[in-house]
Design a protein around this motif. Structure first.
Motif, PDB file in Angstrom:
ATOM      1  N   ASP A  97       0.789  -1.230   0.000  1.00 47.30           N
ATOM      2  CA  ASP A  97       0.000   0.000   0.000  1.00 47.30           C
ATOM      3  C   ASP A  97       0.824   1.285   0.000  1.00 47.30           C
ATOM      4  O   ASP A  97       0.265   2.363  -0.147  1.00 47.30           O
ATOM      5  N   GLU A  98       2.138   1.203   0.243  1.00 48.71           N
ATOM      6  CA  GLU A  98       2.951   2.415   0.360  1.00 48.71           C
ATOM      7  C   GLU A  98       4.198   2.337  -0.506  1.00 48.71           C
ATOM      8  O   GLU A  98       4.634   1.259  -0.916  1.00 48.71           O
ATOM      9  N   ILE A  99       4.766   3.518  -0.747  1.00 44.06           N
ATOM     10  CA  ILE A  99       6.047   3.668  -1.443  1.00 44.06           C
ATOM     11  C   ILE A  99       6.959   4.460  -0.516  1.00 44.06           C
ATOM     12  O   ILE A  99       6.571   5.526  -0.017  1.00 44.06           O
ATOM     13  N   PHE A 100       8.185   3.961  -0.274  1.00 41.50           N
ATOM     14  CA  PHE A 100       9.115   4.626   0.632  1.00 41.50           C
ATOM     15  C   PHE A 100      10.369   5.040  -0.130  1.00 41.50           C
ATOM     16  O   PHE A 100      10.909   4.262  -0.922  1.00 41.50           O
ATOM     17  N   VAL A 101      10.815   6.264   0.134  1.00 40.62           N
ATOM     18  CA  VAL A 101      11.958   6.834  -0.574  1.00 40.62           C
ATOM     19  C   VAL A 101      12.894   7.479   0.440  1.00 40.62           C
ATOM     20  O   VAL A 101      12.468   8.324   1.238  1.00 40.62           O
ATOM     21  N   GLN A 102      14.171   7.104   0.391  1.00 42.06           N
ATOM     22  CA  GLN A 102      15.189   7.713   1.248  1.00 42.06           C
ATOM     23  C   GLN A 102      16.057   8.615   0.389  1.00 42.06           C
ATOM     24  O   GLN A 102      16.777   8.153  -0.509  1.00 42.06           O
ATOM     25  N   SER A 103      15.983   9.920   0.600  1.00 41.76           N
ATOM     26  CA  SER A 103      16.855  10.863  -0.106  1.00 41.76           C
ATOM     27  C   SER A 103      18.044  11.192   0.776  1.00 41.76           C
ATOM     28  O   SER A 103      18.227  10.621   1.846  1.00 41.76           O
ATOM     29  N   ASN A 104      18.857  12.134   0.338  1.00 43.45           N
ATOM     30  CA  ASN A 104      19.998  12.562   1.150  1.00 43.45           C
ATOM     31  C   ASN A 104      19.568  13.370   2.366  1.00 43.45           C
ATOM     32  O   ASN A 104      20.376  13.620   3.258  1.00 43.45           O
ATOM     33  N   LYS A 105      18.268  13.763   2.443  1.00 44.30           N
ATOM     34  CA  LYS A 105      17.812  14.613   3.548  1.00 44.30           C
ATOM     35  C   LYS A 105      16.577  14.109   4.269  1.00 44.30           C
ATOM     36  O   LYS A 105      16.364  14.449   5.438  1.00 44.30           O
ATOM     37  N   TYR A 106      15.731  13.303   3.598  1.00 42.30           N
ATOM     38  CA  TYR A 106      14.453  12.920   4.198  1.00 42.30           C
ATOM     39  C   TYR A 106      14.107  11.479   3.854  1.00 42.30           C
ATOM     40  O   TYR A 106      14.546  10.941   2.826  1.00 42.30           O
ATOM     41  N   LEU A 107      13.269  10.884   4.718  1.00 39.59           N
ATOM     42  CA  LEU A 107      12.599   9.639   4.394  1.00 39.59           C
ATOM     43  C   LEU A 107      11.144   9.973   4.096  1.00 39.59           C
ATOM     44  O   LEU A 107      10.471  10.623   4.909  1.00 39.59           O
ATOM     45  N   TYR A 108      10.640   9.531   2.929  1.00 40.42           N
ATOM     46  CA  TYR A 108       9.277   9.830   2.490  1.00 40.42           C
ATOM     47  C   TYR A 108       8.437   8.564   2.447  1.00 40.42           C
ATOM     48  O   TYR A 108       8.945   7.472   2.153  1.00 40.42           O
ATOM     49  N   ALA A 109       7.135   8.752   2.684  1.00 42.26           N
ATOM     50  CA  ALA A 109       6.159   7.689   2.448  1.00 42.26           C
ATOM     51  C   ALA A 109       5.046   8.253   1.574  1.00 42.26           C
ATOM     52  O   ALA A 109       4.491   9.324   1.867  1.00 42.26           O
ATOM     53  N   PHE A 110       4.739   7.549   0.489  1.00 42.93           N
ATOM     54  CA  PHE A 110       3.638   7.891  -0.400  1.00 42.93           C
ATOM     55  C   PHE A 110       2.652   6.735  -0.418  1.00 42.93           C
ATOM     56  O   PHE A 110       3.021   5.584  -0.140  1.00 42.93           O
ATOM     57  N   ASP A 111       1.407   7.015  -0.779  1.00 45.64           N
ATOM     58  CA  ASP A 111       0.477   5.912  -0.970  1.00 45.64           C
ATOM     59  C   ASP A 111       0.711   5.307  -2.349  1.00 45.64           C
ATOM     60  O   ASP A 111       1.589   5.751  -3.101  1.00 45.64           O
ATOM     61  N   SER A 112      -0.070   4.278  -2.691  1.00 45.07           N
ATOM     62  CA  SER A 112       0.175   3.554  -3.939  1.00 45.07           C
ATOM     63  C   SER A 112      -0.063   4.406  -5.181  1.00 45.07           C
ATOM     64  O   SER A 112       0.397   4.059  -6.269  1.00 45.07           O
ATOM     65  N   GLN A 113      -0.751   5.532  -5.016  1.00 42.49           N
ATOM     66  CA  GLN A 113      -0.965   6.456  -6.128  1.00 42.49           C
ATOM     67  C   GLN A 113       0.006   7.633  -6.100  1.00 42.49           C
ATOM     68  O   GLN A 113      -0.189   8.641  -6.781  1.00 42.49           O
ATOM     69  N   ALA A 114       1.069   7.500  -5.287  1.00 47.16           N
ATOM     70  CA  ALA A 114       2.144   8.491  -5.183  1.00 47.16           C
ATOM     71  C   ALA A 114       1.703   9.790  -4.528  1.00 47.16           C
ATOM     72  O   ALA A 114       2.302  10.853  -4.763  1.00 47.16           O
TER      73      ALA A 114
END
Length: 544
Positions: A97-114
């Motif tokens: 159900d989620e998308i997780f992204v680790q950048s150089n500054k933040y950890l993000y969580a998006f739903d399946s529709q971004a």
């Protein structure tokens, strides 16, 4: 005597009830961790897809060969919301159900529709991938390992060994069962490997890494361990030394977490491990940086070297590139900072089967394989799809990323996810703009929200397509209710001579979002095995 029999029966009844309760609790606990870190074949829940780092998924790679190779409207661009310049060189993690992204500054969580759910600041995270398991996301910051609720981002626990650990380097989180594997670098004490409890963060085991003798006979301290590989109750770690001019690889027992089963060291000066091994069966493959660099196969049980395959150029290096195994081939890219190559070596003896030459190109990531198609990003922001069998290029599509793609692709539900060097992540899903129309029939036609029925039955028929092409695990009712596992059946339910697919959905879950007194339109969406998206609607009367 009669009372004694009654008392004995009561005791037996209590014992039987207790044992059933324990069995029920044990079953619940086993269900709660059964998927933890085992690598959902259609998702991409950790670096390298799964604990063994196969880099391979059953999710198909979408076919861009029939489109304009520069058409930006076929790529979904998701902008990161933090302050300042951001880039992503870690893998995008995709759960149900989620998308997780680790950048150089933040950890993000998006739903399946971004759509953005939450984000939190981090330090030095651009190269490290988080990991997902059982509604939790684990990520590494400079000083802590964090466990967060996947949906809300709320902190569940954090760990830093009472201030003694420092999590530097480029190591990503790896999860196997209920264990979270991480490593700390040399700081306040020796570099240490930890196995933490997924649910509590409590230390299950730890191992302070010993010093190693380099090829000149000098003792060198371990600076940190790279991302581990886990297979068949063994955990494999490549180690970076403080001197930086030779490398070691160790295998430890997964159960104890503190017993080294074997170790292997490079015998040549200025040759070292920079990447993560891949394990399949009894074979372990790992790349060695040097002059020249080479691919190495070891017996995973003993550490015995079986063969090595050298790259053709002395300046070629494996930069952030881990081996991927598919159909008897070991696939690994290289670069000399001017030109790049992708090699296909024979898995049994290391002989070269094929090579893709990419002049003027830089590749700083690994390939991924989905349903028989390999894909990789380049420094020119091209996504390159090729055959893992013979190395033939299938298609190339340019992403509007101004600074290159150095993130290893993640494959899930017919989509490709990559991070960019330009404040964005990108999702390759060309069928988002071309949605097939499906004929959908939902029963019962009248739904009582207070009824006691367990399921709603849905029949899906897509003109011109075989129902066997429907990926059942991608089916969604009203955007978030998934089909019940094991209920799918192919037949001709409506008797029109065209095959269709029938599945069941949880009726109570649907009832929670319905409004009594209305005739409501319900939507069913999903994907075919070729990556094409479809949707269909039907109406039901809601009472209760």
């Amino acid at each position: 005597m009669h009372m004694k029999k009654i008392g004995l029966l009561l005791v037996l009844f209590v014992l039987l009830t207790a044992s059933l309760a324990v069995a029920e609790t044990s079953e619940k606990n086993s269900k709660s961790v059964r998927r933890a870190g085992n690598g959902n074949l259609k998702m991409w829940e950790m670096h390298g897809h799964d604990p063994a780092h196969t880099g391979s998924s059953t999710s198909p790679v979408p076919d861009y060969s029939k489109y304009d190779p520069h058409a930006n409207d076929l790529i979904t661009e998701v902008q990161l919301q933090g302050e300042g310049y951001e880039f992503v060189e870690s893998s995008v993690i995709v759960s149900d159900d989620e998308i997780f992204v680790q950048s150089n500054k933040y950890l993000y969580a998006f739903d399946s529709q971004a759509n953005l759910l939450w984000y939190v600041p981090t330090k030095q995270g651009a190269f490290r991938s988080p990991a997902y398991s059982d509604a939790r996301v684990i990520h590494i910051d400079h000083d802590y390992v964090y466990c967060r609720d996947a949906t809300s981002g709320n902190l569940l626990w954090k760990f830093n060994d009472e201030g003694k650990a420092r999590f530097g380097g480029t190591s990503s989180v790896m999860i196997s069962g209920w264990k979270v594997w991480v490593s700390s670098e040399t700081a306040y004490h020796k570099a240490t490997i930890y196995a933490l409890d997924l649910y509590t963060g409590v230390v299950h085991s730890y191992l302070e890494l010993p010093d190693f003798l380099d090829p000149r006979g000098y003792s060198q301290r371990v600076k940190f361990a790279q991302t581990p590989t886990i297979s068949a109750e063994m955990v494999y770690w490549t180690l970076e030394m403080e001197g930086g001019d030779f490398g070691a690889l160790i295998a430890i027992d997964e159960q104890t977490g503190s017993q080294v089963e074997w170790s292997y060291s490079t015998e040549l000066s200025e040759s070292f491990f920079f990447n993560t091994p891949t394990v399949i069966g009894n074979q372990l493959f790992v790349t060695v940086m040097g002059s020249p660099s080479y691919l190495l196969e070891l017996d995973r049980n003993t550490g015995e070297e079986l063969w090595r395959a050298y790259l053709s150029g002395e300046r070629e290096q494996f930069y952030n590139s881990n081996p991927v195994i598919y159909d008897g081939k070991v696939i690994v890219p290289s670069t000399d900072w001017t030109d790049s190559h992708i090699y296909g070596f024979d898995r049994t003896d290391g002989s070269l089967e094929w090579r893709i030459d990419l002049p003027g190109e830089a590749i700083w990531s690994s390939a991924s394989v989905g349903d028989g198609v390999a894909i990789i990003g380049t420094g020119s922001s091209d996504m390159l799809a090729f055959s893992p069998e013979d190395g033939s290029i299938l298609w190339k599509h340019t992403i509007a990323c101004w600074n290159g793609i150095f993130s290893t692709p993640s494959l899930a539900e017919g989509r490709v996810y990559v991070g960019g060097e330009d404040d964005n992540i990108y999702i390759l899903d060309p069928m988002d703009k071309t949605i097939l129309e499906a004929d959908v029939d939902i029963t019962p036609r009248t739904l009582n929200v207070k009824g006691k029925g367990k399921f709603v039955t849905v029949t899906v028929e897509i003109p011109g397509y075989n129902p066997e092409e429907i990926m059942v695990e991608t089916l969604l009712l009203q955007g978030n209710i998934r089909a019940e596992e094991g209920t799918e059946k192919i037949g001709d339910r409506d008797g029109d001579g065209i095959p269709d697919l029938t599945v069941k959905f949880d009726r109570r879950e649907l009832a929670e979002i319905l409004t009594p007194g209305y005739i409501m339109q319900l939507k069913v969406t999903g994907y075919l095995t070729n990556g094409m998206r479809f949707e269909g609607v039907d109406t039901v009367r809601v009472i209760g």
